[in-house]
Design an enzyme around this catalytic site. Sequence first.
Site, PDB file in Angstrom:
ATOM      1  N   THR A   1       0.983  -1.122  -0.040  1.00 37.46           N
ATOM      2  CA  THR A   1      -0.023   0.006  -0.158  1.00 37.46           C
ATOM      3  C   THR A   1       0.815   1.227   0.015  1.00 37.46           C
ATOM      4  OG1 THR A   1      -0.240   0.041   2.511  1.00 37.46           O
ATOM      5  CG2 THR A   1      -1.611  -1.274   1.212  1.00 37.46           C
TER       6      THR A   1
ATOM      7  N   LEU B   1      -4.982   5.811   1.092  1.00 40.78           N
ATOM      8  CA  LEU B   1      -6.240   6.446   1.295  1.00 40.78           C
ATOM      9  C   LEU B   1      -6.895   6.984   0.007  1.00 40.78           C
ATOM     10  CD1 LEU B   1      -4.195   9.177   3.788  1.00 40.78           C
ATOM     11  CD2 LEU B   1      -5.653   7.249   4.482  1.00 40.78           C
TER      12      LEU B   1
END
Length: 541
Positions: free
Chosen positions: A407, A448
Amino acid sequence: MALTLRSSVSFINKASFKSSYSAKVFFAKSSNQKPKSKNTSNMIGLRAKCCMQEPHVMRSNKDKNWQEDDCSSKVPVFVMLPLETVTMGGKLNKPRAMNASLMALKSAGVEGVMVDAWWGLVEKDGPLKYDWDPYVELVEMVHKHGLKLQVVMSFHQCGGNVGDSCSIPLPPWVLEEIRKNPDVVYTDRSGRRNPEYISLGCDSIPVLRGRSPLQVYSDYMRSFHDTFTHYLGSVIIEIQVGLGPCGELRYPSYPESNGTWSFPGIGEFQCYDKYMRASLEASAEAIGKTEWGKGGPHDSGNYKQYPEETEFFRREGRWNTEYGEFFLNWYSSMLLQHGERILLSAKGIFQESGVKLSAKVAGIHWHYNTRSHAPELTAGYYNTRFRDGYVPIAQMLAKHGVVFNFTCMEMKDTEQPEHGNCSPEGLVRQVKAAALKAGAELAGENALERYDKSAYGQVLSTSRSHCGNGLASFTYLRMNKRLFEGENWRRLVEFVKNMSEGGRRGRLPYDDSNGTHVYVAHINGSNKQQQHNQEEEVSLV
């Protein structure tokens, strides 16, 4: 002709959006589609002029050698579906809106979508009682639109972490076992229990009504395999195996629920349930250091503290002593072994099905510029200024042919607060190097929800490779109503196009009559009727 995607309902909570919108995705006309009509009053619409060719594979004559010369640089893009794609009642959530959204994503050149197959929904009625019906409906819908599907075996709770927009607990019968024996979940030094995920300390112990967690996960994956066997390798092309909270291979060291942790806190070690304590005690006794097995470091601080506020994590702290090395080796090895056990089970189930297996690792980038890398250590990644903690993970994944999914691919160092000592870019570079060294295939996600050019540009830059360490795929977080708003949608389409062409195209033209590009524009109320008169509309939902 115009192709109009409309839905009277949104797959996102309406309360969070006060006004409706309408947007158009334009391609070249196609003469071989017959228009239909349908009442579309009081609906939210996404219009698209349809081109029979897929935009992400179209090339001009001068690009005729693209596939031969630059195929390695193409990065397929997937889009995560909403967390609540399947309702607590076991139904596909707002299928008409989902159908329209999938059609729009296909028109944008997206390779496919990702969905969580929640343990708490599928096996909620009791042990070995599986309900895959809403997922069958979704898979058939994805197949109809010519998209691919990544499915996450989500053995964790939804709720209590960054980005969690709904609450999906573990199955009720599992929660009942947790109430009987609270030690089956992770526990911190103060005794706080975390019900997000079953403790790895009892992986092989029959604590779930006669079955071990590993057996439960295996039975679940085998049921999925048997149910979807005809779609595996064709529509369902990847199984991401959940290995911890948020589906990530880590400990739940930084839970946001009830304000337990806040960024950029260091988190806490999760090794105080009786099963983890027994393992630590045995490991300490094996090297003749019985006193080291009484618990984790007593001076490692609390969730919200900074490294320099603790004796263990400060610059010259105990993390870099013989005791610290012993404990951190044990703690990280337990996590790695846990991941390998479950992945070996998944490999045995899916190895002949034609699907890829993947595992997700968290992008813990805060305090990365300190010596101890405290937040990574509490999460189970033994990564410090003097030790590479991602090479062992990459080596384990590569050994079993599992894709290393990482990520925070969208983040830049300059965007981070100074007090956090962050370096997402440095962390990504390290992970890419570890994957390359181990021979592991690397895929990425954004951590995000982002719609801006800067984030897309960073992912694009990260995905490139001049030495064999680029991304195999990228999964965008997440499909929701905001994604389809005019400028957001246009940026996604541009991003997908760039990823499919190795980043050679700098910018998408605003309009194009050849069908090779896509643009999005708002339709305001004053010109809707005029637009309707100019174009024939087809309503899909």
